[in-house]
Enzyme design. Structure first.
Site, mmCIF file in Angstrom:
data_model
loop_
_atom_site.group_PDB
_atom_site.id
_atom_site.type_symbol
_atom_site.label_atom_id
_atom_site.label_comp_id
_atom_site.label_asym_id
_atom_site.label_seq_id
_atom_site.Cartn_x
_atom_site.Cartn_y
_atom_site.Cartn_z
ATOM 1 C CB CYS A 1 -13.132 60.129 -62.234
ATOM 2 S SG CYS A 1 -12.079 60.449 -63.645
ATOM 3 C CG ASP B 1 1.183 56.807 -74.189
ATOM 4 O OD1 ASP B 1 0.331 57.438 -73.537
ATOM 5 O OD2 ASP B 1 1.180 55.567 -74.295
ATOM 6 C CE LYS C 1 -9.046 63.807 -59.195
ATOM 7 N NZ LYS C 1 -9.222 64.365 -60.488
HETATM 8 C C1 UGA Z 1 -14.950 64.067 -62.557
HETATM 9 C C2 UGA Z 1 -14.829 65.413 -61.811
HETATM 10 O O1 UGA Z 1 -16.004 66.192 -62.055
HETATM 11 C C3 UGA Z 1 -13.583 66.181 -62.282
HETATM 12 O O2 UGA Z 1 -13.458 67.381 -61.534
HETATM 13 C C4 UGA Z 1 -12.352 65.305 -62.079
HETATM 14 O O3 UGA Z 1 -11.168 65.939 -62.544
HETATM 15 C C5 UGA Z 1 -12.531 63.987 -62.847
HETATM 16 O O4 UGA Z 1 -13.728 63.320 -62.365
HETATM 17 C C6 UGA Z 1 -11.316 63.131 -62.616
HETATM 18 O O5 UGA Z 1 -11.081 62.733 -61.477
HETATM 19 O O6 UGA Z 1 -10.536 62.928 -63.554
HETATM 20 P P1 UGA Z 1 -15.784 63.295 -64.984
HETATM 21 O O7 UGA Z 1 -15.731 61.911 -64.435
HETATM 22 O O8 UGA Z 1 -15.128 63.591 -66.283
HETATM 23 O O9 UGA Z 1 -15.135 64.347 -63.941
HETATM 24 O O10 UGA Z 1 -17.317 63.686 -65.158
HETATM 25 P P2 UGA Z 1 -18.419 64.480 -64.321
HETATM 26 O O11 UGA Z 1 -18.895 65.618 -65.127
HETATM 27 O O12 UGA Z 1 -17.976 64.769 -62.957
HETATM 28 O O13 UGA Z 1 -19.602 63.383 -64.260
HETATM 29 C C7 UGA Z 1 -19.433 62.145 -63.586
HETATM 30 C C8 UGA Z 1 -20.746 61.374 -63.588
HETATM 31 O O14 UGA Z 1 -21.720 62.014 -62.765
HETATM 32 C C9 UGA Z 1 -21.386 61.227 -64.960
HETATM 33 O O15 UGA Z 1 -21.921 59.920 -65.104
HETATM 34 C C10 UGA Z 1 -22.500 62.263 -64.942
HETATM 35 O O16 UGA Z 1 -23.550 61.976 -65.822
HETATM 36 C C11 UGA Z 1 -22.940 62.176 -63.483
HETATM 37 N N1 UGA Z 1 -23.622 63.392 -62.987
HETATM 38 C C12 UGA Z 1 -22.954 64.581 -62.937
HETATM 39 C C13 UGA Z 1 -24.930 63.288 -62.495
HETATM 40 O O17 UGA Z 1 -25.548 62.211 -62.508
HETATM 41 N N2 UGA Z 1 -25.527 64.414 -62.003
HETATM 42 C C14 UGA Z 1 -24.885 65.620 -61.938
HETATM 43 O O18 UGA Z 1 -25.502 66.611 -61.463
HETATM 44 C C15 UGA Z 1 -23.574 65.705 -62.436
#
Ligand code: UGA
Length: 430
Positions: A260, A30, A204
């Site tokens: 993301c 890094d 992706k």
């Molecule tokens: C997301 C993807 O789920 C991962 O597979 C991916 O690798 C990652 O982006 C990335 O591109 O690096 P992440 O952003 O860490 O992961 O979190 P998530 O669990 O997907 O949640 C994203 C948002 O959606 C959060 O604000 C969460 O609260 C919301 N969410 C999630 C909902 O409002 N409802 C749901 O049913 C699920």
């Protein structure tokens, strides 16, 4: 295998730790000297369950090390992963300057055959550009292969997602790097899909956009549920039991956030536009997401009428459970909107308070005990789905509030029980 990972953000650091955990020898590079020093001393810059212990164990075992010098990393390994940020630009497109710069650095230090793997989320056809760049800047004309290997980990569950992935995607333009890439991932025991590079890159963006679409879909259903007296959780359970649909990512909420989904949706819309396709469906996903927050704020203002000088407690600042990440957090957006209308805020998050302090004004009161947030408040809001909030002492909260009004942006509690406890309880789609 000897592996180098360039970039120790969420993806790079967790990937490095998990690769070391299964026995690979990993060097993490890094450019941030302070971060490298922290990591070398056994500290980690993020909250991610299970990560700190894993980093310590592997550093002690000599399988994981950290350096500022990209030259060290390139020379020591045969497989080099790029895991640097790809931030959004004002027009929604992706800033690929970190990727380009790393590609040039790798080219400058290559002295033998290398497999250069892109793990950062990038627009389709980036691999071609990386290959061109390495070829152009490599002095010694050594052979190399570029591979696309997108990451699917979720923050808050990153170690588990990496140790037990649903699938591993490897995008190649020749068979030469396939065996080595399979050897990297063999210990994880998950299915490995080998594709061309463009398809891997597209997988992706297509996956993240589909997941965001799923959330916006259930959020749109939640509006119909509210208008008709149906219950969105029952609808989600009912449709989710169809194996073709699945129950996951059907939790209605005040909208999705994070570093993301919002960024990747904008990027994918932009990439599609460049390729001559207007991805109207994804624009609608964005619109529903913005509306969901607008509707939640409206619910609060309609109930409390004038927000000026109202005291509101907010539980949750991180963009989701199990993380201290507040980037593009719906909870922070909500706080800012309430503050703009003159409300006074008392806030709490199990992990994200320090990071949130940088984004919220000093007038906000940060409360270390979740059970004390409601004290003297006109309303309490749940903005993040932390499971620990289900253990809130509701009786104490109700008694300590000037008015027992609870806005639940994550549907953590049962409607009938909350009403029995004497709350005016407003949630999403129920
Ligand atoms: C997301 C993807 O789920 C991962 O597979 C991916 O690798 C990652 O982006 C990335 O591109 O690096 P992440 O952003 O860490 O992961 O979190 P998530 O669990 O997907 O949640 C994203 C948002 O959606 C959060 O604000 C969460 O609260 C919301 N969410 C999630 C909902 O409002 N409802 C749901 O049913 C699920």
């Amino acid at each position: 295998m000897k592996i180098t990972i360039i970039g120790t953000g969420y993806v790079g650091l967790v990937t490095g730790a998990c690769f070391a955990q299964v026995g690979h020898k990993v060097v993490c590079v890094d450019s941030d000297a302070a971060k490298v020093k922290l990591l070398q001393g056994g500290g980690i810059p993020i909250y991610e369950p299970g990560l700190e212990e894993m980093v310590k164990e592997n550093v002690t075992a000599g399988r994981l090390s950290f350096t500022n010098f990209i030259k060290d990393g390139v020379e020591k390994s045969d497989v080099i992963f790029i895991a640097v940020p790809t931030p959004p630009q004002a027009d929604g497109s992706v800033d690929l300057s970190y990727i380009e710069s790393v590609a040039r650095d790798i080219a400058a230090h290559m002295t033998s055959y290398k497999i250069v793997v892109d793990k950062s989320t990038v627009p389709v056809k980036t691999g071609e550009k990386v290959a061109e760049t390495i070829k152009r800047y490599s002095k010694s004309k050594v052979e190399f292969d570029v591979v696309s290997n997108p990451e699917f980990l979720r923050e808050g569950f990153a170690v588990d997602d990496l140790m037990k992935p649903d699938r591993v995607v490897i995008g190649v333009r020749s068979q030469r790097p396939v065996q080595a890439m399979k050897a990297v991932y063999q210990p994880f025991g998950s299915p490995i899909i080998v594709t061309d590079i463009n398809s891997a890159e597209l997988i992706k963006h297509a996956a993240n956009s589909f997941l965001a679409l799923k959330i916006s879909y259930i959020n749109a259903i939640s509006v119909i549920c509210e208008a008709s007296g149906a219950n969105v959780q029952e609808v989600a359970a009912g449709i989710g039991m169809d194996a073709r649909i699945g129950r996951r990512f059907l939790d209605a909420s005040l909208g999705f956030g994070g570093s993301c989904f919002p960024k990747d949706l904008s990027a994918f819309i932009k990439i599609s536009e460049t390729l001559g396709y207007d991805f109207g469906l994804l624009k609608e996903v964005q619109r529903i997401n913005t509306q969901q927050m607008d509707r939640f704020v409206k619910k609060i203002t309609e109930t409390l009428w004038v927000l000026k000088d109202k005291k509101i407690g907010v539980l949750g600042l991180a963009f989701k459970q199990n993380t201290d990440d507040v980037r593009m957090s719906p909870a922070i957006d909500l706080c800012q909107r309430l503050l703009k209308d003159g409300a006074h805020l008392r806030v709490h998050d199990p992990q994200a308070m320090e990071k949130a302090k940088a984004l919220l004004p000093k007038t906000v009161t940060f409360v270390s005990d979740m059970n004390k947030v409601a004290e003297g408040c006109d309303a309490l809001v749940i903005a993040t789905e932390w499971p620990v909030f289900k253990q809130l002492d509701l009786e104490q909260a109700r008694k300590s509030m000037t008015h027992p009004i609870l806005f639940d942006g994550r549907n953590l509690f049962d409607v009938a029980e909350m009403e029995k406890l004497g709350f005016i309880y407003k949630s999403i789609g129920r």
